[in-house]
Write an enzyme that holds these catalytic residues in place. Structure first.
Site, PDB file in Angstrom:
ATOM      1  N   GLY A 175       3.433   0.962   3.015  1.00  9.45           N
ATOM      2  CA  GLY A 175       3.597   2.374   3.343  1.00  9.45           C
ATOM      3  C   GLY A 175       4.600   3.107   2.483  1.00  9.45           C
ATOM      4  N   GLN A 197      -3.419   4.620   3.865  1.00  6.84           N
ATOM      5  CA  GLN A 197      -4.109   3.608   3.063  1.00  6.84           C
ATOM      6  C   GLN A 197      -4.069   2.242   3.751  1.00  6.84           C
ATOM      7  OE1 GLN A 197      -2.465   3.497  -0.865  1.00  6.84           O
ATOM      8  NE2 GLN A 197      -3.025   5.615  -1.354  1.00  6.84           N
ATOM      9  N   GLN A 233       0.865  -1.171   0.000  1.00  7.92           N
ATOM     10  CA  GLN A 233       0.000   0.000   0.000  1.00  7.92           C
ATOM     11  C   GLN A 233       0.909   1.229   0.000  1.00  7.92           C
ATOM     12  OE1 GLN A 233      -3.063   0.042  -0.524  1.00  7.92           O
ATOM     13  NE2 GLN A 233      -4.260  -1.469   0.608  1.00  7.92           N
ATOM     14  N   SER A 234       0.497   2.291  -0.685  1.00  2.00           N
ATOM     15  CA  SER A 234       1.395   3.420  -0.902  1.00  2.00           C
ATOM     16  C   SER A 234       1.672   4.216   0.355  1.00  2.00           C
ATOM     17  CB  SER A 234       0.831   4.354  -1.985  1.00  2.00           C
ATOM     18  OG  SER A 234       0.728   3.663  -3.220  1.00  2.00           O
ATOM     19  N   THR A 235       0.708   4.354   1.251  1.00  2.00           N
ATOM     20  CA  THR A 235       0.880   5.161   2.451  1.00  2.00           C
ATOM     21  C   THR A 235       0.383   4.392   3.661  1.00  2.00           C
ATOM     22  OG1 THR A 235      -1.281   6.224   2.238  1.00  2.00           O
ATOM     23  CG2 THR A 235       0.578   7.303   1.135  1.00  2.00           C
TER      24      THR A 235
END
Length: 739
Positions: free
Chosen positions: A63, A27, A22-24
């Site tokens: 992340g 999220q 997941q990018s962040t």
């Protein structure tokens, strides 16, 4: 072609990797369904023929954005295993999970194509070595990168558009808060917070230095407001000790001047020492800020005052090389520090201090000089005491008409400084009383039977009362120490002193730093040109006043004194004579030979002693034991020792053996004893070395070796027979190593 037809037994013999990302972190916390779908890809790998033990999950990159491979250790390990041929298939929910830039994406596809590794997503299974599948994967990678660009462009455009109107809510410095309307910025409701911020700007206007403001806060014992949480919308304040960084940030933040700014910094990428691409934030100059809206809200100072403060701080903390008027004023007594300019090359002069207590100032140019006798000399170096006095006299003569206003301003600033500190302490007392009252209300509102809660509230009330008592005590102490306002007779006395500004300038209460600040308010620079070769050595001083006027005058300087030095042959003779004679006798010998000191004076015992101390020559020590042996001439001693007289004369001149001479030119006499005879042998001791071998063994020159023999640090004998007659020196003592 179906999915199972692309999967072969060769693929199933290797491991399957499920890549989860997941990018962040936001999220990861909110989009839990997407995370669960990615972990469910394990079931799909098992459906394609892999056992559960052969399926590995790579989720170390949670992340982290897929826009770059930097910082993604999981993706790097995955690519390494694919390149080693250990992976049969790589599964991801979408290809954008693996990489959102074509460089990383195509590198992974190339490795997978060479090692026969499959790539699978929610739409199907692909073989990168096949043209059709590689075309589809390439289009998906390009679309993933384009999607990221479009999303960023939309978000960034919205942010910039809102910031251009001054309505984008970003973090505000302490003392300012966001209001309810769009773009509304208000002062903090706590007067104690706004009071200390206002005091910082008022104090900086008086002293002109961020460090001086910080020291003033510490001297007055004032606390600094800190906003640890709720940086955007919160108003919670914690009071801490003031720091220089906090004061400097307050003085340089444009929000305190009523301006709304956006884009003061920019992220840039560069290659680190470890080969990784790293991002760093670079502070941009004012003309490159993306948004600057002046008079956006009410500030503590005006925008013009802010610009003047920035110029002052820049000249204090970042002095420009060789440019006068830049750099903070220091505490030294050199009056023209940062103002003096070289009249030869135009560089800013540096300061040095000399004298027994290093309290006499001087100025020198850091420019290129010339070489004299192999040493560098500066083309301008002059004492500053007379020049500082002359500049101060001219400055005070020009300043006399403004002396009255200067004294009144000084008195007003003194009273204002104490009033600002007292006002802040009164706010502290008011805040402490409110905290104590609130703690009392909370304690009285609790059920008395609930002792678990009541005891805690009672302790809080007691703590608040203690803080209130301490604040009131400190306020009372400060009020007692406040200077009393000047009465009419006292103001008349101050005005009388103003007529003689020279008395105020030279007063013990006026510091060197105050004098320098006063000079810099009216002077641009002071150019110094030294004329030492003139019949009357002098320095030409050109004072340039702010506004264009100038004053030029000359200051006499001392002619440089020639350097004195005792002749080297005289020093060498004293070194040889000190072995045998006391200082008084050495002085008589030197005078009989017509030698003089460096100043042209005759020698005395004290002057010989001074020369010995300067050159480190040990004094003569009398032998208290009765001397043994007969005192004979050199010729007779040579016969007894079976040597040539020239050898003994050479040893006498070199100082290896002692001799006596009634007066210069008289025959030498040598005391013939057993110690002297032991220096002359027919056979050298075993292992003793000739001169050339001894220099190599000891690792020193011939002259150094002879000096050690004369001092007695090394033993030596003279071999008088054989083919290799001459000096023999003891070898060095072998040293045991650590191993």
């Amino acid at each position: 072609m179906t999915e199972n037809s692309k999967v072969t037994a060769s693929h199933r013999q290797r491991m399957a990797i499920v890549y989860v990302r997941q990018s962040t972190l936001l999220q990861l916390e909110r989009n839990k369904e997407s995370t669960a779908r990615q972990y469910d890809l394990v079931q799909r790998a098992m459906a394609l023929g892999w056992s559960r033990a052969a399926v590995s999950i790579v989720d170390e990159d949670q992340g982290h954005s897929g826009s770059t491979a930097a910082g993604r250790s999981g993706f790097a390990d995955l690519a390494a295993q694919v390149g080693l041929g250990q992976v049969g298939i790589v599964l991801a929910l979408e290809v954008s999970r693996l990489a959102r830039n074509n460089a990383d994406w195509y590198r992974l596809l190339d490795l997978a194509g060479m090692t026969d590794t499959l790539v699978a997503d929610a739409d199907g299974v692909y073989h990168p070595s096949r043209f059709d599948d590689r075309l589809v994967l390439g289009m998906k990678g390009t679309m993933a990168e384009a999607e990221l660009h479009i999303l960023r462009a939309r978000l960034d455009g919205g942010v910039r558009n809102k910031a251009a109107r001054g309505e984008l809510r970003r973090g505000l410095p302490v003392g300012l808060i966001w209001g309810e309307a769009d773009g509304e910025i208000l002062f903090h409701p706590d007067e104690a917070v706004t009071g200390v911020i206002a005091a910082v700007f008022d104090r900086f206007a008086a002293c002109g230095s961020a460090r001086a403001v910080w020291l003033w806060l510490r001297e007055q014992g004032l606390k600094w407001p800190l906003q640890p949480t709720g940086y955007v919308n919160g108003t919670e304040i914690v009071w801490v000790e003031p720091t220089y960084h906090a004061v400097h940030t307050t003085l340089t933040h444009p929000a305190y001047a009523g301006a709304y700014v956006y884009g003061r910094t920019r992220f840039e990428r560069r290659l680190g020492e470890d080969g990784q691409v790293r991002s760093h934030r670079r502070v941009l100059p004012r003309d490159q800020w993306q948004v600057l809206i002046e008079d956006h809200h009410e500030g503590f100072i005006t925008w013009d005052t802010y610009l003047a403060n920035q110029d002052k701080i820049a000249s204090n903390t970042r002095p420009r090389r060789h440019e006068p008027g830049t750099g903070a004023v220091r505490e030294g007594c050199a009056l023209l520090q940062t103002l003096a300019v070289c009249g030869i090359c135009g560089r800013k002069l540096a300061v040095f201090y000399q004298g027994p207590t290093k309290a006499t100032p001087g100025y020198y140019c850091t420019g290129s000089g010339q070489l004299v006798d192999g040493r560098g000399t500066r083309h301008l170096q002059v004492g500053g005491q007379a020049i500082d006095t002359a500049v101060a006299d001219v400055f005070l003569a020009a300043l006399t008409p403004a002396a009255l206003r200067a004294c009144l301003t000084a008195a007003d600033e003194l009273e204002a400084g104490h009033d600002m500190a007292l006002a802040q302490y009164r706010r502290e007392v008011e805040r402490a009383r409110y905290d104590a009252t609130r703690a009392e209300r909370r304690y009285r509102a609790v059920d008395p039977d609930n002792r678990l809660v009541a005891r805690g509230l009672e302790a809080d009330w007691e703590k608040a009362l203690t803080a209130q008592a301490a604040a009131e005590s400190e306020l009372a102490r400060r009020e007692r120490r406040r200077p009393v306002a000047l009465t009419a007779p006292e103001r008349a006395a101050v005005l009388a002193v103003a007529d003689d500004l020279h008395t105020v300038w030279t007063a013990r209460t006026t510091t060197d730093k105050d004098r320098k600040h006063l000079l810099r308010t009216l002077l641009e620079d002071v150019t110094l040109t030294v004329h030492r070769d003139a019949p009357d050595p002098h320095a030409t001083v050109l004072m340039r006043w702010k506004g264009g006027a100038s004053s030029e005058f000359t200051v006499p300087i001392r002619r440089p004194q020639p350097k004195i030095r005792t002749d080297e042959d005289t020093v060498d003779l004293i070194r040889r004579l000190a072995v045998h004679y006391p200082d008084a006798q050495i002085a008589g010998i030197l005078n009989r030979q017509g030698r003089r000191t460096a100043r042209g004076l005759s020698y005395t015992a004290s002057r010989v002693q001074t020369t010995r101390f300067h050159w480190g020559i040990p004094c003569h020590r009398k032998n208290t034991k009765p001397q043994e042996g007969e005192l004979v001439t050199v010729a007779k001693a040579a016969t007894e020792l079976r040597l040539a007289p020239s050898t003994l004369h050479r040893w006498l001149n070199d100082g290896f053996i002692a001799g006596e001479q009634d007066t210069p030119g008289a025959p030498w006499r040598i005391r013939l004893n057993d110690e002297l005879r032991a220096l002359f042998v027919d056979t050298a001791p075993d292992g003793w070395l000739a001169m050339l071998e001894a220099t190599l063994a000891h690792g020193v020159s011939r002259q150094t070796l002879l000096q050690r023999v004369k001092r007695g640090d090394l033993k030596a004998v003279h071999v008088r027979t054989g083919r290799r007659k001459g000096l023999r020196i003891e070898p060095p003592t072998p040293q045991n190593g650590l191993f």
